[in-house]
Design a protein around this motif. Sequence first.
Motif, PDB file in Angstrom:
ATOM      1  N   ILE A  43       0.824  -1.209   0.000  1.00 52.37           N
ATOM      2  CA  ILE A  43       0.000   0.000   0.000  1.00 52.37           C
ATOM      3  C   ILE A  43       0.857   1.258   0.000  1.00 52.37           C
ATOM      4  O   ILE A  43       0.495   2.271  -0.610  1.00 52.37           O
ATOM      5  N   THR A  44       2.044   1.218   0.653  1.00 52.95           N
ATOM      6  CA  THR A  44       2.943   2.374   0.629  1.00 52.95           C
ATOM      7  C   THR A  44       3.487   2.588  -0.778  1.00 52.95           C
ATOM      8  O   THR A  44       3.548   3.727  -1.271  1.00 52.95           O
ATOM      9  N   THR A  45       3.877   1.501  -1.436  1.00 50.13           N
ATOM     10  CA  THR A  45       4.350   1.596  -2.819  1.00 50.13           C
ATOM     11  C   THR A  45       3.255   2.132  -3.733  1.00 50.13           C
ATOM     12  O   THR A  45       3.490   3.027  -4.562  1.00 50.13           O
ATOM     13  N   LEU A  46       2.060   1.602  -3.582  1.00 47.66           N
ATOM     14  CA  LEU A  46       0.939   2.034  -4.413  1.00 47.66           C
ATOM     15  C   LEU A  46       0.609   3.505  -4.169  1.00 47.66           C
ATOM     16  O   LEU A  46       0.279   4.248  -5.107  1.00 47.66           O
ATOM     17  N   THR A  47       0.724   3.948  -2.913  1.00 49.60           N
ATOM     18  CA  THR A  47       0.439   5.345  -2.578  1.00 49.60           C
ATOM     19  C   THR A  47       1.465   6.288  -3.184  1.00 49.60           C
ATOM     20  O   THR A  47       1.106   7.309  -3.789  1.00 49.60           O
ATOM     21  N   TRP A  48       2.745   5.946  -3.051  1.00 53.67           N
ATOM     22  CA  TRP A  48       3.774   6.793  -3.662  1.00 53.67           C
ATOM     23  C   TRP A  48       3.626   6.815  -5.185  1.00 53.67           C
ATOM     24  O   TRP A  48       3.849   7.838  -5.831  1.00 53.67           O
ATOM     25  N   ARG A  49       3.249   5.690  -5.744  1.00 51.62           N
ATOM     26  CA  ARG A  49       2.997   5.616  -7.185  1.00 51.62           C
ATOM     27  C   ARG A  49       1.974   6.668  -7.596  1.00 51.62           C
ATOM     28  O   ARG A  49       2.163   7.385  -8.585  1.00 51.62           O
ATOM     29  N   MET A  50       0.895   6.769  -6.844  1.00 50.19           N
ATOM     30  CA  MET A  50      -0.159   7.711  -7.183  1.00 50.19           C
ATOM     31  C   MET A  50       0.207   9.158  -6.830  1.00 50.19           C
ATOM     32  O   MET A  50      -0.143  10.084  -7.571  1.00 50.19           O
ATOM     33  N   ILE A  51       0.896   9.367  -5.729  1.00 51.73           N
ATOM     34  CA  ILE A  51       1.297  10.726  -5.354  1.00 51.73           C
ATOM     35  C   ILE A  51       2.165  11.358  -6.443  1.00 51.73           C
ATOM     36  O   ILE A  51       2.006  12.534  -6.800  1.00 51.73           O
ATOM     37  N   ILE A  52       3.073  10.561  -6.985  1.00 55.40           N
ATOM     38  CA  ILE A  52       3.963  11.069  -8.040  1.00 55.40           C
ATOM     39  C   ILE A  52       3.233  11.185  -9.375  1.00 55.40           C
ATOM     40  O   ILE A  52       3.393  12.165 -10.111  1.00 55.40           O
ATOM     41  N   ALA A  53       2.411  10.190  -9.687  1.00 60.08           N
ATOM     42  CA  ALA A  53       1.779  10.145 -11.012  1.00 60.08           C
ATOM     43  C   ALA A  53       0.569  11.060 -11.144  1.00 60.08           C
ATOM     44  O   ALA A  53       0.281  11.562 -12.233  1.00 60.08           O
ATOM     45  N   LEU A  54      -0.147  11.298 -10.046  1.00 59.71           N
ATOM     46  CA  LEU A  54      -1.416  12.023 -10.115  1.00 59.71           C
ATOM     47  C   LEU A  54      -1.286  13.407 -10.731  1.00 59.71           C
ATOM     48  O   LEU A  54      -2.090  13.767 -11.611  1.00 59.71           O
ATOM     49  N   PRO A  55      -0.313  14.241 -10.327  1.00 60.51           N
ATOM     50  CA  PRO A  55      -0.192  15.565 -10.973  1.00 60.51           C
ATOM     51  C   PRO A  55       0.050  15.467 -12.477  1.00 60.51           C
ATOM     52  O   PRO A  55      -0.425  16.317 -13.245  1.00 60.51           O
ATOM     53  N   ILE A  56       0.793  14.445 -12.897  1.00 55.31           N
ATOM     54  CA  ILE A  56       1.056  14.254 -14.327  1.00 55.31           C
ATOM     55  C   ILE A  56      -0.233  13.917 -15.061  1.00 55.31           C
ATOM     56  O   ILE A  56      -0.522  14.465 -16.137  1.00 55.31           O
ATOM     57  N   PHE A  57      -1.038  13.025 -14.482  1.00 46.52           N
ATOM     58  CA  PHE A  57      -2.310  12.663 -15.097  1.00 46.52           C
ATOM     59  C   PHE A  57      -3.233  13.873 -15.224  1.00 46.52           C
ATOM     60  O   PHE A  57      -3.881  14.074 -16.247  1.00 46.52           O
ATOM     61  N   ILE A  58      -3.298  14.671 -14.179  1.00 45.37           N
ATOM     62  CA  ILE A  58      -4.172  15.844 -14.189  1.00 45.37           C
ATOM     63  C   ILE A  58      -3.720  16.840 -15.252  1.00 45.37           C
ATOM     64  O   ILE A  58      -4.531  17.378 -16.022  1.00 45.37           O
TER      65      ILE A  58
END
Length: 320
Positions: A43-58
């Motif tokens: 879950i920590t790996t998955l969370t960091w994955r989204m924290i980094i990727a989310l601004p790029i997706f937006i």
Amino acid sequence: MNTASTAGNKIVLGYIIGGLGSCFFSTKSILIKLALIENVDAITTLTWRMIIALPIFILIGYSGYRYRISKGEDIKLSPKAFLQVGAVGSLGYYVASYLDFAGLNYISAQFDRLIMLTYPIFVVLIGVIFLGRKLNAKLILALSLSYFGLVVIFVRDLQIDGQSTITGALLVLAAALAFAVYQVLAKPHIDRIGARLFTSIAMSAAGVLVIGHFLIANDLSDLILPQKSMMIMFAIATISTVLPAYLISTSIGLVGPEPTAVIGNISTIVTIGLAVSVLGEPFTLWHAIGAAMVLLGVISFTQMDKRAKEAAARKMQTPS
């Protein structure tokens, strides 16, 4: 350029994009294994994955939206449609991803990838059962060859890893089913609003759920990681998430979910190569035979699918 030729070029482009997306996506299990070695949980790996990727997706989603508006396209995205896209994205990139990440605690990267590669079977079966699509004998033969190759490797890996791999296998099999349903449900949304905007909304919704899951299950201090672990998190977010997400969505838009799903089998070779060279996992003659069968099945499928769609385009072009 006639319609049939244009259709053929579109199909080839779709296969190339789908193949690239699958290859980038295949690095995910390797990087997650490296994160587990560094004692970073799923879950920590998955969370960091989204924290980094989310601004790029937006950012990419907003630019795609502005581009389509500037071209005079009328993008109708009601609150209901927005929620539907978010729900589809959450299924593919929260539910499926979490199950897959969790399964890697129990099984090898090669085994994980091979099980995830069963999702095209689910995609095809969903199309046949619910969408009235048909399978011809040659297509079934190509699929059978590909998946029998997976069975050969599966049996060998089970012998090497032992019965303790069953828990991991079931988790990853559930992830494969969730991802297959995602691919089928994604197609009409991609056709309506485009791959960039769809992927941005879908991944953003999944990201919100992932972060919410982390905040419930973990302390914020768990996000503080050593530099080496953070480099792995960054690689998972970009190389294994952002790039393949847009490439695979684009491929679905060009050739449909079934061909995109099946061409993804070719990433087996990439995963095996990385698992052996980076993680030191065993690779036997049985692995080589199975991988060769998978590759032959994929090539046969893509060629038959391409010819069928070109023939359909020519038929539509011919006056009745």
